[in-house]
Scaffold this active site. Structure first.
Site, PDB file in Angstrom:
ATOM      1  N   ALA A  64       0.875  -1.093   0.047  1.00 40.56           N
ATOM      2  CA  ALA A  64       0.075   0.073   0.089  1.00 40.56           C
ATOM      3  C   ALA A  64       1.114   1.017  -0.105  1.00 40.56           C
ATOM      4  O   ALA A  64       2.146   1.216   0.305  1.00 40.56           O
ATOM      5  CB  ALA A  64      -0.963   0.181   1.420  1.00 40.56           C
ATOM      6  N   GLY A 109       0.834  -4.997   0.853  1.00 38.86           N
ATOM      7  CA  GLY A 109      -0.482  -5.015   0.067  1.00 38.86           C
ATOM      8  C   GLY A 109      -0.354  -5.741  -1.036  1.00 38.86           C
ATOM      9  O   GLY A 109      -1.228  -6.401  -1.783  1.00 38.86           O
ATOM     10  N   GLU A 112      -0.590  -9.307  -0.449  1.00 46.19           N
ATOM     11  CA  GLU A 112      -1.983  -9.388   0.019  1.00 46.19           C
ATOM     12  C   GLU A 112      -2.901  -9.629  -1.182  1.00 46.19           C
ATOM     13  O   GLU A 112      -3.995 -10.438  -1.379  1.00 46.19           O
ATOM     14  CB  GLU A 112      -2.589  -8.195   0.800  1.00 46.19           C
ATOM     15  CG  GLU A 112      -1.995  -8.529   2.402  1.00 46.19           C
ATOM     16  CD  GLU A 112      -1.638  -7.338   3.048  1.00 46.19           C
ATOM     17  OE1 GLU A 112      -2.075  -6.088   2.690  1.00 46.19           O
ATOM     18  OE2 GLU A 112      -0.830  -7.063   3.833  1.00 46.19           O
ATOM     19  N   GLU A 132       4.683  -5.204   7.250  1.00 47.86           N
ATOM     20  CA  GLU A 132       4.253  -4.173   7.783  1.00 47.86           C
ATOM     21  C   GLU A 132       4.595  -3.822   9.316  1.00 47.86           C
ATOM     22  O   GLU A 132       4.573  -2.475   9.651  1.00 47.86           O
ATOM     23  CB  GLU A 132       2.779  -4.642   7.776  1.00 47.86           C
ATOM     24  CG  GLU A 132       1.999  -4.267   6.468  1.00 47.86           C
ATOM     25  CD  GLU A 132       1.839  -5.642   5.636  1.00 47.86           C
ATOM     26  OE1 GLU A 132       2.644  -6.350   5.974  1.00 47.86           O
ATOM     27  OE2 GLU A 132       0.927  -5.437   4.928  1.00 47.86           O
TER      28      GLU A 132
HETATM   29  N1  CO8 Z   1       4.531   3.229  -0.873  1.00 48.83           N
HETATM   30  C1  CO8 Z   1       5.052   4.409  -1.594  1.00 48.83           C
HETATM   31  N2  CO8 Z   1       6.058   4.448  -2.310  1.00 48.83           N
HETATM   32  C2  CO8 Z   1       6.776   3.351  -2.323  1.00 48.83           C
HETATM   33  C3  CO8 Z   1       6.286   2.159  -1.942  1.00 48.83           C
HETATM   34  C4  CO8 Z   1       5.366   1.975  -0.893  1.00 48.83           C
HETATM   35  N3  CO8 Z   1       4.801   0.704  -0.758  1.00 48.83           N
HETATM   36  N4  CO8 Z   1       7.422   1.198  -2.078  1.00 48.83           N
HETATM   37  C5  CO8 Z   1       8.338   1.832  -3.024  1.00 48.83           C
HETATM   38  N5  CO8 Z   1       7.911   3.148  -3.031  1.00 48.83           N
HETATM   39  C6  CO8 Z   1       8.624   4.259  -3.910  1.00 48.83           C
HETATM   40  C7  CO8 Z   1       9.972   4.821  -3.234  1.00 48.83           C
HETATM   41  O1  CO8 Z   1       9.467   5.826  -2.133  1.00 48.83           O
HETATM   42  C8  CO8 Z   1      10.646   5.372  -4.265  1.00 48.83           C
HETATM   43  O2  CO8 Z   1      10.351   6.535  -4.491  1.00 48.83           O
HETATM   44  P1  CO8 Z   1      11.202   7.787  -4.633  1.00 48.83           P
HETATM   45  O3  CO8 Z   1      11.921   7.285  -6.173  1.00 48.83           O
HETATM   46  O4  CO8 Z   1      10.323   9.017  -4.896  1.00 48.83           O
HETATM   47  O5  CO8 Z   1      12.191   7.555  -3.548  1.00 48.83           O
HETATM   48  C9  CO8 Z   1      10.345   4.453  -5.321  1.00 48.83           C
HETATM   49  O6  CO8 Z   1       9.261   3.776  -5.000  1.00 48.83           O
HETATM   50  C10 CO8 Z   1      11.288   3.333  -5.659  1.00 48.83           C
HETATM   51  O7  CO8 Z   1      11.517   2.645  -4.543  1.00 48.83           O
HETATM   52  P2  CO8 Z   1      13.103   2.401  -4.122  1.00 48.83           P
HETATM   53  O8  CO8 Z   1      14.179   3.674  -4.368  1.00 48.83           O
HETATM   54  O9  CO8 Z   1      12.786   2.088  -2.551  1.00 48.83           O
HETATM   55  O10 CO8 Z   1      13.634   0.911  -4.715  1.00 48.83           O
HETATM   56  P3  CO8 Z   1      14.410   0.061  -4.171  1.00 48.83           P
HETATM   57  O11 CO8 Z   1      14.745  -0.935  -5.555  1.00 48.83           O
HETATM   58  O12 CO8 Z   1      15.753   0.639  -3.550  1.00 48.83           O
HETATM   59  O13 CO8 Z   1      13.635  -0.740  -3.168  1.00 48.83           O
HETATM   60  C11 CO8 Z   1      11.559  -1.914  -2.332  1.00 48.83           C
HETATM   61  C12 CO8 Z   1      12.515  -1.459  -3.624  1.00 48.83           C
HETATM   62  C13 CO8 Z   1      12.656  -2.848  -1.335  1.00 48.83           C
HETATM   63  C14 CO8 Z   1      10.320  -2.538  -2.755  1.00 48.83           C
HETATM   64  C15 CO8 Z   1      11.610  -0.679  -1.362  1.00 48.83           C
HETATM   65  O14 CO8 Z   1      10.939   0.471  -2.131  1.00 48.83           O
HETATM   66  C16 CO8 Z   1      10.502  -0.791  -0.301  1.00 48.83           C
HETATM   67  O15 CO8 Z   1      10.946  -1.413   0.849  1.00 48.83           O
HETATM   68  N6  CO8 Z   1       9.130  -0.452  -0.436  1.00 48.83           N
HETATM   69  C17 CO8 Z   1       8.452  -0.607   0.723  1.00 48.83           C
HETATM   70  C18 CO8 Z   1       7.817  -2.068   0.798  1.00 48.83           C
HETATM   71  C19 CO8 Z   1       6.682  -1.964   1.887  1.00 48.83           C
HETATM   72  O16 CO8 Z   1       7.142  -1.822   3.020  1.00 48.83           O
HETATM   73  N7  CO8 Z   1       5.748  -2.474   1.608  1.00 48.83           N
HETATM   74  C20 CO8 Z   1       4.610  -2.636   2.397  1.00 48.83           C
HETATM   75  C21 CO8 Z   1       3.949  -1.203   2.750  1.00 48.83           C
HETATM   76  S1  CO8 Z   1       2.682  -1.206   3.881  1.00 48.83           S
HETATM   77  C22 CO8 Z   1       1.451  -2.276   3.206  1.00 48.83           C
HETATM   78  O17 CO8 Z   1       1.401  -2.707   2.364  1.00 48.83           O
HETATM   79  C23 CO8 Z   1       0.164  -2.446   4.251  1.00 48.83           C
HETATM   80  C24 CO8 Z   1      -0.814  -3.056   3.422  1.00 48.83           C
HETATM   81  C25 CO8 Z   1      -2.349  -3.086   4.387  1.00 48.83           C
HETATM   82  C26 CO8 Z   1      -2.728  -1.761   4.553  1.00 48.83           C
HETATM   83  C27 CO8 Z   1      -3.797  -1.564   5.499  1.00 48.83           C
HETATM   84  C28 CO8 Z   1      -4.382  -0.515   5.493  1.00 48.83           C
HETATM   85  C29 CO8 Z   1      -4.399   0.218   6.917  1.00 48.83           C
END
Ligand code: CO8
Length: 258
Positions: A64, A109, A112, A132
């Site tokens: 998400a 997400g 999920e 998460e």
């Molecule tokens: N949300 C927002 N932006 C994101 C997300 C995300 N989940 N994942 C990646 N991005 C963005 C980064 O911020 C980055 O943006 P910018 O270029 O502006 O800095 C861009 O995408 C590229 O990402 P990275 O530079 O980080 O790319 P890497 O190759 O270095 O890393 C990863 C890739 C490992 C996927 C890394 O981006 C990461 O760890 N992302 C987050 C993953 C994560 O924690 N996902 C879970 C989120 S929580 C969730 O999903 C909850 C679901 C249930 C919701 C319930 C509602 C209450």
């Protein structure tokens, strides 16, 4: 038509590609709304299978959208969770099978979303995880509900408590995905699977999906009765008459979904 969804149709198969390249296809409210709208309009009489995938070669869905969630209050957080869960439930209960073609990160997400699909296949660069708790939240969008059902309590708890991602081969080993294929072959393999499904009697496939899902939580006696009734209804279809006649005359049935 949509800002973040690309929709394609190939014969009986629809492909929904989630596209938000700047955030690795992270799910925000707009994407959830567009998915909801698309699923509401999905014509299960005309289409027989849906493939869900992510845009690009790096990410299926990276979770998400954290930037959207960061400032939410308790009630807004609950509402966001409910929104995602209801869209995923709509996907899960669509009357045709849904295949997740996981082409990279399936985190939070994203995992999920894949779990709300009937079948998951992934590319060899895919990574699955529930990170998460490292963000101070739990898997929403029904992640705590579906993961243990798919991989068992012990493995689900390990994945959720540690937040550590797993690679495609480990996802295959624990039964989170049905197959791992080279990235370049992913969509062909997903289409092949979808076409195999689409060649069968669509009302029967749909009834089988309903039975498997509905019977999962029922006591055995109720589940058996539910199946018997659905089995009986198949004999009220032209597809059953034509399918069995084709077998007996050594022909091939082209099912009409009637
Ligand atoms: N949300 C927002 N932006 C994101 C997300 C995300 N989940 N994942 C990646 N991005 C963005 C980064 O911020 C980055 O943006 P910018 O270029 O502006 O800095 C861009 O995408 C590229 O990402 P990275 O530079 O980080 O790319 P890497 O190759 O270095 O890393 C990863 C890739 C490992 C996927 C890394 O981006 C990461 O760890 N992302 C987050 C993953 C994560 O924690 N996902 C879970 C989120 S929580 C969730 O999903 C909850 C679901 C249930 C919701 C319930 C509602 C209450």
């Amino acid at each position: 038509m949509y800002e973040h969804l690309k929709i394609e149709e190939k014969g009986y198969v629809a492909i929904m590609t989630i596209s938000a390249p700047k955030s690795l296809n992270a799910l925000n409210s707009t994407i959830l709304k567009e998915m909801d709208d698309y699923l509401t309009s999905f014509d299960c009489n005309r289409l027989r299978c849906l493939i869900v995938t992510g845009d690009g070669e790096k990410s299926f869905v990276a979770g998400a959208d954290i930037s959207e969630m960061a400032g939410l209050t308790m009630l807004q957080g609950q509402a966001f969770g409910e929104r995602g869960s209801s869209v995923f439930r709509k996907l899960e209960t669509l009357h045709v099978p849904v295949i997740a073609a996981v082409n990279g990160f399936a985190l939070g997400g994203g995992c999920e979303l894949a779990m709300a699909c009937d079948i998951r296949i992934c590319s060899d660069n895919a990574k699955f995880g529930q990170p998460e708790v490292g963000l101070g939240i739990i898997p929403g969008f029904s992640g705590t509900v579906r993961l243990s059902r798919l991989v068992g309590m012990g493995m689900a708890k390990q994945l959720i408590y540690t937040g550590k991602p797993i690679k495609a081969d480990e996802a295959l080993r624990i039964g989170l995905v049905n197959a791992v294929v080279p990235q370049t072959e992913l969509m062909d393999r997903a289409m092949e699977l979808a076409n195999q499904i689409a060649a069968n009697a669509p009302l029967a496939v749909s009834a089988a999906k309903l039975c498997i899902d509905a019977e999962y939580d029922m006591p055995a006696e109720n589940a058996i009765a539910f199946e018997n009734s659905a089995f009986g209804r198949c004999f009220d279809t032209e597809d059953q008459k034509n399918g069995m006649q084709a077998f007996l005359t050594k022909g091939k049935c082209v099912f009409q979904g009637k």
